[in-house]
Design a protein around this motif. Structure first.
Motif, PDB file in Angstrom:
ATOM      1  N   VAL A 175       0.844  -1.202   0.000  1.00  0.00           N
ATOM      2  CA  VAL A 175       0.000   0.000   0.000  1.00  0.00           C
ATOM      3  C   VAL A 175       0.873   1.243   0.000  1.00  0.00           C
ATOM      4  N   GLN A 176       1.969   1.228   0.780  1.00  0.00           N
ATOM      5  CA  GLN A 176       2.874   2.378   0.813  1.00  0.00           C
ATOM      6  C   GLN A 176       3.529   2.602  -0.549  1.00  0.00           C
ATOM      7  N   MET A 177       3.953   1.516  -1.177  1.00  0.00           N
ATOM      8  CA  MET A 177       4.593   1.647  -2.487  1.00  0.00           C
ATOM      9  C   MET A 177       3.626   2.182  -3.529  1.00  0.00           C
ATOM     10  N   LEU A 178       2.386   1.683  -3.505  1.00  0.00           N
ATOM     11  CA  LEU A 178       1.380   2.165  -4.438  1.00  0.00           C
ATOM     12  C   LEU A 178       1.066   3.634  -4.203  1.00  0.00           C
ATOM     13  N   ARG A 179       1.118   4.056  -2.947  1.00  0.00           N
ATOM     14  CA  ARG A 179       0.826   5.456  -2.628  1.00  0.00           C
ATOM     15  C   ARG A 179       1.952   6.371  -3.123  1.00  0.00           C
ATOM     16  N   LYS A 180       3.201   5.885  -3.024  1.00  0.00           N
ATOM     17  CA  LYS A 180       4.322   6.696  -3.473  1.00  0.00           C
ATOM     18  C   LYS A 180       4.394   6.772  -4.986  1.00  0.00           C
ATOM     19  N   ASP A 181       4.064   5.660  -5.662  1.00  0.00           N
ATOM     20  CA  ASP A 181       4.155   5.619  -7.122  1.00  0.00           C
ATOM     21  C   ASP A 181       2.906   4.958  -7.687  1.00  0.00           C
TER      22      ASP A 181
END
Length: 745
Positions: A691-697
């Motif tokens: 979820v964090q990775m998707l939010r960043k990119d």
């Protein structure tokens, strides 16, 4: 008792001698200046290097444009000195706080901090005054609580402070006493009602006798910026210990005396020692008790009329008797009679003989006391589980060098003798104090509340488990102390409190944004995955909750409080114990079966995840009875499709709907009543990081399956361990006899 008294006398004599010599008073390195302008500067105060006992007593003699003679100032406090008394007071020029209806305020610094100094405001000689019409003035502590104050009303005939009334009885002027041991405060002034004309109001501390003698009218204060204030001072006994190497422990009734002077410790308002003392010459002696020569005998026979008697005296005659001076006193003899020198010689010989006898007794007492202290520490070490701890550390193959054993003396000094002002928090297992080691490192010292041998298992268990853990998101154990009455643990200091405090108390500077909540959740999940899979032995925390998650200076999560934790053998899937934990976070399956698995920690983490989403507490009496449990409330809301009605409004501003839904579904999975259907902490961490990775990119959304494959490959190295320890509550239930807790009674 006699031996102890002599011990204290000799110790004080030696201590004062060592200090004044160390300060250069006796070696000639000190300047001969003992006055500044018209003010005498007696030791322990002094002007110039090596002339004062420590920096707090240093005096700067400054030339000022407004005066023809120099003026003395306390260097550390930058306060002008009017008078110094070796009886323990110093009279200083202190600023006034002023505020006017037109917005004008005094520019002087009126909040002089005396907290770490040897000075306090004198309660007996100082008053708090407020001058102004319809005024409420208060003294407040740094935390905002009111510790004193008074109120003045207007003269109804003339609403102004310019009156001819010389009293301060509540009309245009009010006064009150100050608390004992006052060493810091804030002065505040509030109007009682709106003034018809602009008005100025004043609040200040002032010497009571000066105000009564010199202020003909309280309104004269408007022409002043400073007034005299009296401070009490004392010499810190800890300073004596540092200079002499002697531990001068004190209590509220402690006093020391010699043939020429005596010293008493100061006490605070609760009767406890303030760890400072002052000295005075005895009757019949004069001088400075802090100098090497201290107090010298007064020759009373210098008075020619000391032994004169008239013809009506019962001794007869009308002539003058002979005055004979003695140490500290005198006596009179009729003319022609010689003083009894033989009796004096015998008395002196007897006194010296008794003194040497007492010195021998003191030396014997010191040896016996040292041996008793050693045996006492050994007794505490055994009673506090020292032998068990050594056994567990050796059997656990822990690097013992990393677990330092602190001395009780070091930790008492670090925490200021466990001062209540150093308390960081209290829990079921003890109290945590903030401390500073001799190397300047800030630490947290955990002290058990009571001596309970039944709690030793939790203490030893926490030491052993934390000694095995090396993870950036787990609080670091620095060492312990077992030679005290209750065992002590020393941790790294985590400055920003608990996650519970961060969520439920407003933090305007660093609000709990969606990004911060995701990062904290991911860090806690990573720490639990490490405990379950990557530690030398699998570890179940058993009490995951927001109050056991701390935040460091960068608001990174640190899992803490391992008092109820347990490690298990690699081939075990659960342990059977008496149910322990915190309601609201407790796994229902564990509550029913008494079998704790890794999935029980997953359930508790699920509750923490819901708290991060909703901003609600795990148990709340404000919700309906059937929804007081946050887990139940959350599951019901999701089933009724009301998720967005219960979310924290702060995360709705910057979180995407699909991100919230992903985390909410993950929390729901963690809260499944069937432990087998809950994800592992490894899976939880992977999903949160995704979820964090998707939010960043956002472009990563297109290659989500590739990201998942990469994440699975990264954790492949732990699969061998997790297959045998974490996948298999299906493999059967182990009995309580199959478990291997770290310590059992």
């Amino acid at each position: 008792m006699v031996v102890q008294m002599v011990f204290r006398i000799l110790l004080l004599l030696g201590s004062i001698n060592a200090i004044v010599q160390g300060a250069g008073v006796t070696n000639g390195s000190c300047s001969t200046q003992t006055k500044c302008g018209e003010v005498d500067i007696p030791y322990p105060f002094g002007i110039g290097a090596d002339c004062y006992i420590n920096d707090w007593f240093a005096i700067d003699c400054n030339e000022t444009l407004s005066s023809t003679s120099p003026k003395p100032f306390l260097r550390r406090l930058n306060l002008e000195v009017f008078n110094i008394s070796i009886q323990g007071t110093v009279r200083v020029n202190y600023p006034i706080f002023m505020t006017c209806d037109n917005g004008t305020k005094s520019t002087a610094n009126v909040n002089v901090d005396l907290v770490s100094s040897p000075f306090v405001f004198s309660q007996s000689k100082t008053r708090f005054l407020a001058v102004g019409c319809n005024t409420f003035a208060s003294l407040t502590s740094p935390d905002g609580s009111v510790i004193g104050g008074c109120m003045s009303v207007c003269d109804q005939t003339k609403k102004t402070i310019l009156t001819n009334d010389t009293s301060c009885n509540g009309i245009n002027c009010c006064q009150t006493t100050i608390p004992s041991d006052l060493n810091e405060f804030n002065a505040t002034i509030k109007p009682i009602e709106t003034q018809s004309a602009p008005d100025c109001k004043y609040a200040f501390l002032v010497e009571q006798t000066w105000f009564q003698t010199n202020m003909r009218n309280p309104s004269e204060i408007q022409y002043m910026s400073h007034v005299p204030v009296v401070l009490d001072w004392g010499i810190n006994t800890t300073f004596f210990s540092l200079v002499t190497g002697n531990n001068m422990s004190t209590d509220s009734s402690t006093s020391w005396s010699s043939s020429t002077f005596f010293c008493n410790t100061s006490t605070n308002s609760t009767g406890n020692p303030r760890l400072t003392f002052t000295c005075s010459c005895k009757f019949g002696f004069q001088g400075n008790p802090y100098l090497p020569q201290r107090c010298t005998d007064i020759d009373e026979c210098q008075d020619p009329n000391r032994c004169f008697f008239n013809s009506n005296s019962t001794r007869g005659g009308g002539s003058q008797e002979r005055c004979v001076n003695t140490i500290g006193s005198f006596y009179c003899l009729p003319a022609g009679i010689k003083p009894p020198t033989k009796d004096i010689t015998i008395g002196l010989s007897t006194s010296f003989g008794l003194l040497f006898l007492l010195i021998g007794g003191w030396l014997s007492y010191r040896v016996v006391k040292k041996r008793k202290n050693i045996k006492r520490k050994e007794k505490f070490f055994k009673r506090n589980g020292g032998l068990l701890l050594q056994q567990q550390l050796s059997s656990s193959e822990v690097n013992v060098e990393k677990t330092k054993l602190f001395s009780s003396k070091d930790l008492e000094k670090a925490t200021n003798h466990f001062n209540v002002n150093r308390i960081l928090g209290q829990g079921g297992q003890g109290t945590v104090y903030k401390g500073m080691l001799v190397d300047g490192k800030i630490v947290a010292v955990k002290k058990s509340k009571v001596i309970d041998e039944g709690k030793l298992e939790e203490f030893i268990n926490e030491v052993v488990i934390l000694s095995q853990i090396n993870h950036r998101n787990v609080v670091k154990l620095l060492g312990c102390c077992l030679e005290t009455e209750v065992p002590l643990l020393v941790y790294e200091f985590i400055p920003n409190g608990t996650l519970s405090h961060y969520l439920y108390d407003q933090n305007e500077e660093f609000p709990p944004t969606w990004d911060m909540r995701l990062r904290i959740a991911s860090e806690v999940a990573g720490a639990l995955f490490y405990l379950h899979s990557a530690a030398s032995k699998p570890i179940f925390h058993r009490d995951i909750k927001t109050t056991n998650i701390l935040l460091d200076d960068k608001y990174r999560a640190k899992v803490a409080d391992f008092g109820t934790s347990r490690s298990i053998a690699i081939d075990q899937t659960h342990l059977t114990t008496v149910v322990q934990g915190t309601f609201g976070y407790l796994d229902p399956e564990y509550f029913q079966t008494s079998q704790f698995t890794e999935k029980s920690d997953v359930y508790s983490f699920g509750v923490v995840l819901v708290e991060l989403l909703t901003g609600e507490k795990a148990i709340s009496s404000t919700r309906a009875e059937e929804s007081r449990s946050l887990a139940t409330y959350f599951i019901n809301s999701m089933e009724e499709n009301n998720l967005f009605d219960i979310l924290d409004a702060r995360i709705m501003k910057d979180a995407k709907k699909e991100e919230i839904i992903a985390v909410a579904n993950l929390a729901k999975m963690c809260l499944n009543l069937n432990g087998k259907k809950r994800p592992t902490m490894k899976e939880v961490e992977m999903k949160l990081e995704a979820v964090q990775m998707l939010r960043k990119d956002p472009n990563v959304q297109q290659n989500y399956e590739e990201v998942e494959c990469v994440r699975i490959e990264m954790y492949k190295q732990w699969d061998v361990v997790s297959k045998s320890t974490m996948s298999g509550t299906d493999s059967g239930a182990a009995s309580s006899s199959d478990t291997h807790p770290l310590l059992s009674f």
